[in-house]
Design an enzyme around this catalytic site. Structure first.
Site: not given
Ligand SMILES: *[C@@H]1O[C@H](CO)[C@@H](O)[C@H](O)[C@H]1NC(C)=O
Ligand SMILES: *[C@@H]1O[C@H](CO)[C@@H](O)[C@H](O)[C@H]1NC(C)=O
Ligand SMILES: *[C@@H]1O[C@H](CO)[C@@H](O)[C@H](O)[C@H]1NC(C)=O
Ligand SMILES: *[C@@H]1O[C@H](CO)[C@@H](O)[C@H](O)[C@H]1NC(C)=O
Ligand SMILES: *[C@@H]1O[C@H](CO)[C@@H](O)[C@H](O)[C@H]1NC(C)=O
Ligand SMILES: *[C@@H]1O[C@H](CO)[C@@H](O)[C@H](O)[C@H]1NC(C)=O
Ligand SMILES: *[C@@H]1O[C@H](CO)[C@@H](O)[C@H](O)[C@H]1NC(C)=O
Length: 494
Positions: A201, A415
């Site tokens: 991530h 975000h």
């Molecule tokens: C954070 O949480 C959201 C909702 O679960 C998700 O869509 C997203 O991919 C996650 N990651 C980030 C970088 O926000």
């Protein structure tokens, strides 16, 4: 090896000579372990570790991902580190005139790629830089498409491009990485699902082993025009860049065929810059400390500060205020079942507010895809506020109006993932829930500046970030949790 284990083995062996030998071996092992432990812990203040000297040939030349294409000789340059906050503001999200702002991300990314001469390393969750990638025809995808072309041009001018990306991917129809690989990019798909039950991530770039970008934005056109993002670019700072590149190398290793999680990461990936020994230098003349953290712990070689520890350290050091802007806040696991209570960050915030009188503000994103199960946790934190007792905690949700952009899925959200105190700025990539610190990979940057009294005009990075937070917090898009306030369903009606 533990002392008890040695003694037990000796007792079992029975012979005094064997026992003596084992004691000698054990003492030797302890000494070697101690010496190895000491190496990365020696002070880094004002001194270069051999490993981090800017001589490329010594260590880094051996790594395929570092070779420029066409074999041009690198040109070493002295460091003069410079940090710039960057952000992306969704279209049709005007702030009051005269509001502070950071450099626009789309512009900053293109400029950064223009400086690339040898190599670009990109750690990414998924790629969808073109409207086609997600089947959307909208003019706001153009900056993403420009970025993809810029990356193709890099390859055409023999700059090497190495991409580590999560596998399986969210954007299965995207052709971006195939296009880039066809032009010579090296791409590794990192199966963190298999290795740690998480995803890759992280979102960062290392350019020429000198410059870095890191922040919340994905390699997605929506991150440039439809999603609110925050990040940082550090220019001309090879020691920090090489440190962050070690985290890239961990992904690179895990992206090799049949890779397994190493029990011990190689020493050349150990971090010598961390919470205890941050990098110290003048950034544009301003005394600065900085370090990068990483998650999950399985991806932290020796010396690397864990991302959760970095967050907690920043929270615990605060004495005046803690302002955090995150997409999600869950004092639980998010993906692992059965769900588990995980109040680590929640407790740290309450403790700061109650025990140290720190003013806590939490700004959480709210949009069409927000999980409503988050609200009880937010209300619980808000309920902890007790001004009569000197406990100040406030929670708001930030709603990006959808306006006429309803044709674009998974967009119009805040975000950002950052935190700022009077002492430090933290820029991260993780949502605030357990999985992001236990199984999913992420990185954080902790940076702190001291305004020199001789230079009154200087705005430290934590002050710049505080101003951006205050802009968002006091904007009309930030809505309190109390009662019937508009926006409780995260649909903007203003
Ligand atoms: C954070 O949480 C959201 C909702 O679960 C998700 O869509 C997203 O991919 C996650 N990651 C980030 C970088 O926000
Ligand atoms: C680290 O050392 C290994 C050998 O243990 C080598 O294969 C690798 O290329 C080195 N990595 C870097 C980044 O120098
Ligand atoms: C790129 O490298 C190749 C092979 O070394 C060389 O033939 C070509 O001229 C180089 N192109 C540029 C733009 O430097
Ligand atoms: C995208 O939309 C524009 C008008 O908004 C139209 O001219 C164009 O043909 C569309 N492209 C595709 C591939 O549908
Ligand atoms: C990929 O494209 C197909 C066909 O256009 C579509 O049905 C599918 O939903 C798309 N998948 C994703 C993940 O976008
Ligand atoms: C980085 O250093 C180079 C050479 O010293 C200089 O030309 C360039 O302007 C610097 N970049 C930034 C963003 O400060
Ligand atoms: C979308 O809305 C904005 C204002 O919110 C307006 O300026 C723009 O013209 C609209 N675009 C379309 C295609 O309706």
């Amino acid at each position: 090896m533990q002392p008890g284990a040695g003694a037990k083995m000796g007792a079992k062996a029975g012979h005094p000579e064997v026992l003596g030998m084992l004691v000698v071996l054990w003492l030797g092992a302890v000494t070697v372990t101690y010496l190895l432990w000491q190496v990365p812990r020696s002070p880094t203040w004002g001194r270069l570790h051999q490993e981090e000297e800017p001589s490329r040939s010594r260590e880094w030349g051996s790594s395929p991902a570092w070779e420029p294409r066409g074999g041009r000789a690198p040109q070493p340059q002295p460091d003069s580190c410079r940090l710039v906050l960057v952000e992306s503001t969704p279209q049709d999200l005007p702030f009051a005139a005269g509001s502070p702002s950071a450099q626009p991300l789309a512009q900053a990314w293109l400029q950064l790629l223009d400086t690339a001469q040898e190599s670009v390393h990109v750690a990414s969750y998924y790629w969808s830089l073109t409207g086609n990638d997600i089947g959307v025809n909208d003019s706001s995808s153009q900056p993403g498409e420009t970025l993809l072309r810029k990356l193709q041009q890099l390859l055409d001018r023999n700059v090497s491009l190495a991409v580590a990306t999560s596998c399986p991917t969210l954007a299965r129809n995207s052709t971006d990485l195939r296009d880039l690989a066809n032009r010579g990019a090296q791409v590794r798909h990192v199966p963190l699902g298999r290795l740690t039950r998480g995803v890759l991530h992280s979102k960062f770039w290392v350019v020429d082993g000198r410059h870095v970008y890191m922040g919340s934005a994905n390699m997605d056109w929506r991150s440039l025009t439809q999603v609110k993002e925050l990040g940082a670019i550090i220019y001309n700072c090879s020691r920090l860049a090489r440190d962050l590149d070690k985290t890239f190398q961990t992904y690179w290793v895990l992206g090799a065929p049949q890779a397994v999680l190493p029990r011990h990461w190689p020493w050349n990936l150990s971090a010598h810059i961390n919470q205890l020994q941050p990098f110290r230098a003048r950034f544009d003349g301003v005394p600065t400390t900085a370090y990068f953290s990483a998650s999950p712990p399985q991806l932290c070689p020796h010396g690397r500060t864990r991302d959760l520890d970095a967050l907690l350290a920043v929270i615990r050091a605060a004495r005046q205020f803690i302002y955090a802007s995150v997409m999600e806040f869950f004092p639980t696991t998010r993906f692992r079942r059965p769900v588990r209570y995980w109040p680590v960050l929640d407790n740290a915030l309450r403790e700061a507010a109650l025990q140290r009188g720190v003013r806590v503000r939490l700004l959480v994103s709210c949009g069409l895809n927000t999980d409503p199960r988050m609200f009880p946790y937010l209300r619980s934190l808000q309920a902890f506020s007790n001004p009569q007792a000197g406990v100040s905690v406030d929670v708001k949700v930030f709603i990006v109006p959808v306006g006429n952009h309803s044709n674009i899925p998974f967009s119009r959200v805040n975000h950002c993932k950052f935190m700022v105190t009077e002492k430090a700025a933290y820029v991260g990539t993780s949502n605030w829930s357990e999985d992001y610190f236990s199984s999913t990979s992420g990185v954080g940057l902790v940076v702190s500046q001291r305004a020199p009294s001789a230079q009154p005009g200087v705005t430290t990075v934590q002050e710049q970030l505080r101003q951006l937070f205050e802009r968002d917090w006091s904007s009309r898009y930030a809505v309190g949790l109390d009662g019937e306030a508009q926006g409780q369903d995260c649909v903007w009606r203003g």
